[in-house]
Design a protein around this motif. Structure first.
Motif, short mmCIF file in Angstrom:
data_model
loop_
_atom_site.label_atom_id
_atom_site.label_comp_id
_atom_site.label_asym_id
_atom_site.label_seq_id
_atom_site.Cartn_x
_atom_site.Cartn_y
_atom_site.Cartn_z
N ASN A 257 0.81 -1.21 0.00
CA ASN A 257 0.00 0.00 0.00
C ASN A 257 0.85 1.27 0.00
OD1 ASN A 257 -2.47 -1.27 -0.08
ND2 ASN A 257 -2.68 -1.36 2.14
N ASP A 258 2.14 1.14 0.26
CA ASP A 258 3.02 2.30 0.21
C ASP A 258 3.17 2.76 -1.24
OD1 ASP A 258 5.75 3.76 0.03
OD2 ASP A 258 5.41 3.61 2.18
N SER A 259 3.09 4.06 -1.48
CA SER A 259 3.13 4.59 -2.84
C SER A 259 4.49 4.37 -3.51
CB SER A 259 2.80 6.09 -2.83
OG SER A 259 3.74 6.80 -2.04
N ASN A 260 5.52 4.08 -2.72
CA ASN A 260 6.86 3.87 -3.28
C ASN A 260 7.30 2.41 -3.17
OD1 ASN A 260 7.68 6.71 -3.89
ND2 ASN A 260 7.35 6.94 -1.68
N ILE A 261 6.35 1.48 -3.22
CA ILE A 261 6.67 0.09 -2.95
C ILE A 261 7.74 -0.47 -3.90
CG2 ILE A 261 4.68 -0.68 -4.31
CD1 ILE A 261 6.37 -2.42 -1.26
N LYS A 262 7.69 -0.10 -5.19
CA LYS A 262 8.70 -0.63 -6.11
C LYS A 262 10.09 -0.10 -5.77
CE LYS A 262 7.70 -1.12 -10.52
NZ LYS A 262 7.18 -0.89 -11.90
N SER A 263 10.16 1.14 -5.36
CA SER A 263 11.44 1.70 -4.96
C SER A 263 11.96 1.02 -3.70
CB SER A 263 11.31 3.21 -4.71
OG SER A 263 11.00 3.89 -5.89
N PHE A 264 11.06 0.67 -2.78
CA PHE A 264 11.48 -0.02 -1.56
C PHE A 264 11.93 -1.45 -1.87
CE2 PHE A 264 9.08 3.26 0.89
CZ PHE A 264 10.12 3.62 1.74
N ILE A 265 11.31 -2.10 -2.85
CA ILE A 265 11.76 -3.43 -3.26
C ILE A 265 13.18 -3.35 -3.80
CG2 ILE A 265 11.41 -5.29 -4.94
CD1 ILE A 265 8.38 -4.74 -4.68
N LEU A 266 13.44 -2.34 -4.63
CA LEU A 266 14.79 -2.14 -5.15
C LEU A 266 15.76 -1.83 -4.02
CD1 LEU A 266 16.59 -1.95 -7.67
CD2 LEU A 266 16.05 0.49 -7.76
N ALA A 267 15.35 -1.00 -3.07
CA ALA A 267 16.21 -0.66 -1.93
C ALA A 267 16.55 -1.88 -1.11
CB ALA A 267 15.51 0.39 -1.05
N SER A 268 15.60 -2.80 -0.98
CA SER A 268 15.83 -4.00 -0.18
C SER A 268 16.90 -4.89 -0.79
CB SER A 268 14.53 -4.79 0.00
OG SER A 268 14.70 -5.85 0.91
N THR A 269 17.15 -4.73 -2.09
CA THR A 269 18.18 -5.53 -2.76
C THR A 269 19.52 -4.80 -2.83
OG1 THR A 269 17.64 -4.67 -4.98
CG2 THR A 269 16.40 -6.59 -4.20
N SER A 270 19.60 -3.61 -2.25
CA SER A 270 20.82 -2.80 -2.33
C SER A 270 21.72 -3.07 -1.13
CB SER A 270 20.47 -1.31 -2.41
OG SER A 270 21.63 -0.52 -2.51
N VAL A 271 22.81 -3.79 -1.36
CA VAL A 271 23.71 -4.19 -0.29
C VAL A 271 24.74 -3.10 -0.03
CG1 VAL A 271 25.34 -5.95 0.50
CG2 VAL A 271 23.44 -6.59 -1.02
N PRO A 272 24.79 -2.53 1.18
CA PRO A 272 25.74 -1.45 1.48
C PRO A 272 27.18 -1.84 1.16
CG PRO A 272 24.17 -1.69 3.26
CD PRO A 272 23.94 -2.86 2.34
N GLY A 273 27.87 -0.97 0.45
CA GLY A 273 29.23 -1.25 0.04
C GLY A 273 29.30 -1.88 -1.33
N MET A 274 28.34 -2.78 -1.61
CA MET A 274 28.30 -3.42 -2.93
C MET A 274 27.59 -2.54 -3.94
SD MET A 274 29.73 -6.49 -3.13
CE MET A 274 28.82 -7.29 -4.45
N THR A 275 26.43 -1.99 -3.53
CA THR A 275 25.60 -1.20 -4.45
C THR A 275 25.10 0.05 -3.72
OG1 THR A 275 23.68 -2.54 -3.80
CG2 THR A 275 24.85 -3.20 -5.80
N PRO A 276 24.67 1.07 -4.46
CA PRO A 276 24.27 2.34 -3.83
C PRO A 276 22.95 2.24 -3.07
CG PRO A 276 23.84 2.41 -6.18
CD PRO A 276 24.61 1.14 -5.93
N ALA A 277 22.79 3.13 -2.10
CA ALA A 277 21.52 3.26 -1.40
C ALA A 277 20.49 3.87 -2.35
CB ALA A 277 21.69 4.15 -0.17
N ILE A 278 19.22 3.62 -2.07
CA ILE A 278 18.13 4.16 -2.88
C ILE A 278 17.48 5.31 -2.14
CG2 ILE A 278 15.97 3.64 -4.08
CD1 ILE A 278 18.49 2.19 -5.15
N GLU A 279 17.43 6.47 -2.76
CA GLU A 279 16.85 7.64 -2.13
C GLU A 279 15.34 7.66 -2.35
OE1 GLU A 279 17.00 12.53 -2.33
OE2 GLU A 279 18.71 11.35 -3.07
N ILE A 280 14.60 7.74 -1.26
CA ILE A 280 13.13 7.80 -1.31
C ILE A 280 12.67 8.89 -0.36
CG2 ILE A 280 10.97 6.53 -1.00
CD1 ILE A 280 12.60 3.92 -1.32
N ASN A 281 12.03 9.89 -0.91
CA ASN A 281 11.52 11.02 -0.11
C ASN A 281 12.61 11.64 0.78
OD1 ASN A 281 8.93 10.67 -1.17
ND2 ASN A 281 8.36 9.21 0.43
N GLY A 282 13.80 11.81 0.21
CA GLY A 282 14.87 12.51 0.91
C GLY A 282 15.68 11.68 1.87
#
Length: 344
Positions: free
Chosen positions: A179-204
Motif C-alpha cells: 500500500n506504500d506509494s513507493n513500494i517498487k522503490s522499496f523493493i529495489l532498496a531492499s536488494t541494495s547491499v551497502p558497500g556493494m551497491t548504492p543506497a536508494i533515495e526515497i523522499n529525501g
C-alpha cells in the motif's frame, strides 16, 4: 616502524571496505522506479485481519535466491499451500513480490535468463564508487524491477507483501507493504547491499537491504497473531560458519583477497550468515512458547557450489531444483503420480 605501516595498511583496507557504504549516504544518483498506477485501485486493509493463518518468510542471499524460488514453486504449485503474508529482505523481497502478484513462473524464467553479474550489476568500479556509492551500479536490476513488478497486481492481491529495508539516516529496520506509494522503490532498496551497491533515495532519505539488520525478518512476524511460519533460508545453517559450503572459497584460500570484489563479497557472506542465524535460532526457540508452528527449509550442505554474488545459468537451475526437493522433504505428499514436468 613496522607497526605504523601495518596500522596505515589496516586503515587503508578499512577505507576500501567502508568507503562505498559511507558514500552511499551522500550519493546524488537516483534510480527511477515507476510506482505510478495506470488506473485507480482500492487499497486493501491487510492489517484488518485479526488472525494470520500462515506466513512465508524469505531470507536474503543474492544468487541463492534461486533455491528459495524452487522451494516456493513446490509449496504453492505442487503442495497447494496458501499464504496470508509473504515477507522478505534483499533477494527474498524481490521473490516475495513475484509470489504476491502471482508470477512465480515469470520469476523462474527471469532467474534462468541470468548468466553473469552484468545481468544484475553495472560494471565500472571507479565510476560506481565515486558517483554512486557502491562497487557496482544496479541499473540492470532497476530495469528488471520496473519491468516485472506490477503495483496493480500487488495492490489487488489477497496476500500481504512485507519488504524489509533499513533507513541509513535513522538505522531503523522497516517492513513496507504494497500500500506504500513507493513500494517498487522499496523493493529495489531492499536488494541494495551497502558497500556493494548504492543506497536508494526515497523522499529525501536513503534505504538499503533490510539484511543489514535482519537477513531473515522473522522476529517481527513472531510478534503478530500468526498460527504458522515457514522460513526459507538461502544458506545452510547446520554449521555456524559463514558460507562454509561455498566452493568459491578456493580463490580466497589462494590469497585472492587483494581482489577488492572478492574481499567485500566474502566479508558480506560472513555478516549475512551471522545475521541470518540469530533470528532463525530465536524463532525456533520461541515458537513453542507462543504456540506457533515454525518450519525451516534450507539447502543441504555442499550442494550449491557458487558464491552468493556469482550467477551462472547451470547453477541457478541446480539451485531451483534443489529448493524444490528440500521443500518436498519438509512437506511430503504421499501421492505416487506427482508430476515433475514443472521442474527446471
Amino acid at each position: 616502524m613496522y607497526c605504523r605501516k601495518k596500522s596505515i595498511m589496516v586503515l587503508f583496507l578499512t577505507g576500501l571496505l567502508l568507503g562505498p557504504f559511507c558514500l552511499s549516504c551522500t550519493t546524488k544518483t537516483r534510480y527511477f522506479v515507476g510506482d505510478q498506477l495506470t488506473s485507480d485501485v482500492a487499497l486493501i486493509d491487510y492489517n484488518a485481519k485479526k488472525k494470520v493463518k500462515r506466513t512465508l518468510v524469505l531470507s536474503g542471499g543474492a544468487f541463492f535466491g534461486a533455491f528459495e524460488l524452487g522451494a516456493i514453486r513446490y509449496l504453492i504449485q505442487e503442495f497447494g499451500m496458501q499464504f496470508d503474508i509473504v515477507c522478505g529482505t534483499s533477494v527474498g523481497a524481490l521473490i516475495a513480490a513475484m509470489i504476491v502478484q502471482g508470477d512465480i513462473d515469470v520469476a523462474k524464467d527471469i532467474w534462468q535468463s541470468l548468466d553473469s553479474k552484468e545481468d544484475i550489476f553495472s560494471p565500472g568500479f571507479v565510476e560506481n564508487v565515486i558517483a554512486k556509492g557502491g562497487i557496482y551500479g544496479i541499473e540492470p536490476l532497476a530495469d528488471l524491477v520496473n519491468k516485472y513488478i506490477s503495483v496493480e497486481k500487488l495492490r489487488t492481491s489477497n496476500m500481504q507483501l512485507l519488504v524489509g529495508v533499513v533507513c541509513l539516516e535513522t538505522g531503523e529496520f522497516m517492513l513496507i507493504d504494497q500500500n506504500d506509494s513507493n513500494i517498487k522503490s522499496f523493493i529495489l532498496a531492499s536488494t541494495s547491499v551497502p558497500g556493494m551497491t548504492p543506497a536508494i533515495e526515497i523522499n529525501g532519505r536513503h534505504y538499503v537491504d533490510g539484511g543489514l539488520r535482519y537477513v531473515m525478518p522473522v522476529r517481527q512476524i513472531l510478534d503478530m497473531d500468526v498460527e504458522e511460519i515457514i522460513m526459507v533460508s538461502a544458506f545452510n545453517l547446520e554449521e555456524k560458519i559463514a558460507a562454509a559450503e561455498s566452493k568459491n572459497l578456493e580463490s580466497f584460500r589462494k590469497g585472492d583477497f587483494e581482489n577488492i570484489t572478492h574481499f567485500v563479497e566474502r566479508g558480506l557472506q560472513i555478516v549475512m550468515h551471522q545475521l541470518l542465524w540469530g533470528p532463525i535460532d530465536f524463532a525456533l526457540a520461541m515458537a513453542k512458547y507462543k504456540g506457533i508452528d515454525v518450519k525451516l527449509i534450507q539447502p543441504a550442505r555442499g550442494v550449491l557450489r557458487k558464491g552468493a554474488f556469482e550467477f551462472d545459468t547451470e547453477e541457478i537451475c541446480l539451485a531451483i531444483k534443489h529448493g524444490y526437493e528440500q521443500a518436498q522433504k519438509a512437506f511430503p505428499m504421499f501421492v505416487a503420480n506427482i508430476s515433475h514436468d514443472s521442474w527446471p
